[in-house]
Design an enzyme around this catalytic site. Sequence first.
Site, short mmCIF file in Angstrom:
data_model
loop_
_atom_site.label_atom_id
_atom_site.label_comp_id
_atom_site.label_asym_id
_atom_site.label_seq_id
_atom_site.Cartn_x
_atom_site.Cartn_y
_atom_site.Cartn_z
N THR A 40 1.03 -1.06 0.04
CA THR A 40 -0.02 -0.09 0.03
C THR A 40 1.03 1.37 -0.15
O THR A 40 0.56 2.30 -0.80
CB THR A 40 -0.98 0.03 1.21
OG1 THR A 40 -1.74 -1.34 1.31
CG2 THR A 40 -1.81 1.32 1.32
N HIS A 43 2.20 1.93 -3.44
CA HIS A 43 0.90 2.83 -4.21
C HIS A 43 0.96 3.93 -4.19
O HIS A 43 1.18 5.03 -4.82
CB HIS A 43 -0.32 2.10 -3.91
CG HIS A 43 -0.74 0.83 -4.56
ND1 HIS A 43 -0.86 0.41 -5.91
CD2 HIS A 43 -0.68 -0.60 -4.03
CE1 HIS A 43 -1.00 -0.83 -6.11
NE2 HIS A 43 -0.82 -1.54 -5.12
ZN ZN Z 1 0.21 -3.31 5.05
#
Ligand code: ZN
Length: 346
Positions: A40, A43
Amino acid sequence: MKALEKSRPEPGLWQVTAPVPVIGPDDVLIRVHKTGICGTDIHIWNWDDWAQRTVPVPLITGHEFAGEIVALGRNVTGLQIGQRCSGEGHLIGRDSRQSRAGKFHLDPATRGIGVNEQGAFAEYLRLPAFNVVLLPDAIDDEIGAILDPLGNAVHTALSFDLVGEDVLVTGAGPIGIMAAAVARHVGARHVVITDVNPMRLDLAAKVADLVPVNVAVEDLGDVKSRLKMREGFDVGLEMSGNQQALDQMVDNLVMGGRIALLGIPPGKSLVDWSRIVFKAITIKGVYGREIFETWYKMIAMLENGLNIRPVITHRMAAADFATGFEIMRSGNSGKIVLDWREVADP
Ligand code: ZN
Ligand code: NAD
């Protein structure tokens, strides 16, 4: 305090000096010791479409952490200054139907630290006391810092009964590898893990007694005959987000097989639903961790011999975050852990 911030709407993260968070009456202040870099966070670094739609700027990022409680809000009971902890990074609402039914992980108003709210890539983190998970002595800070992704793995792996079952895990990223290790730990028979990246398959083989398969060069049908499996895998854990991997999973499952889907495809994808219907397959989507049942189970398994430490391939000082992100973006790593105890300038 020093922190890593998404300061501008463009690729990158920047080390900044930010005020130590002010805690409310129901919060604790945590001195962060170690943090994990997550997909994440990549990203968010890359500033892709999802990140642009989701992350406010400026924001301190990061959600995988371990540290120590250094201050308590005035309503907080049952916790003490000096206790070591990690914590659930999903901040839940209390008003929804699911939340009021005690299914906190299904609350639709969930907000994530390091994604929607100030995060853990910092010397100090504010967290609601409700979200704190205390760490036993047996779990050190670097393992504490990866309980969030281990929790994704445990939540997925424990979705279905695996005892004596043949399990197929697609995607040998850090979470897939940990899910495969959990399947092994709880008593699956064969645990096959696929990827197209040889480095990650080698890593998987170091973490647990798994059958790594490079689907770019090897056929899963051959692997099944080698293992003397007559029909197919009983349970599939999809951890790649890749459409071909899901297709392959459906192909290689038994009639009535079960699939837990954690991997997030990049957009809409074609699914051959008729095969799923004719094979009478059950599919369960998995999001986050069960609050707090997943935490309870994973800590118990770690205390009882589950060893996922080899999935950590790089350890570095927080000031070297740019190197850590570069390695992580290459895809040739397991988990990367940053140390926040003495933060130099980058
Ligand atoms: Zn994580
Ligand atoms: P990762 O990107 O590090 O790992 C995915 C792996 O899949 C990579 O090693 C890649 O080489 C491999 N892969 C690509 N094509 C493949 C194929 N055809 N067959 C088999 N493997 C293939 O991701 P991660 O951090 O381990 O996370 C796993 C997945 O879970 C990601 O999709 C991530 O977005 C998702 N995720 C979901 C949640 C949730 O709450 N649902 C939480 C965290 C992560």
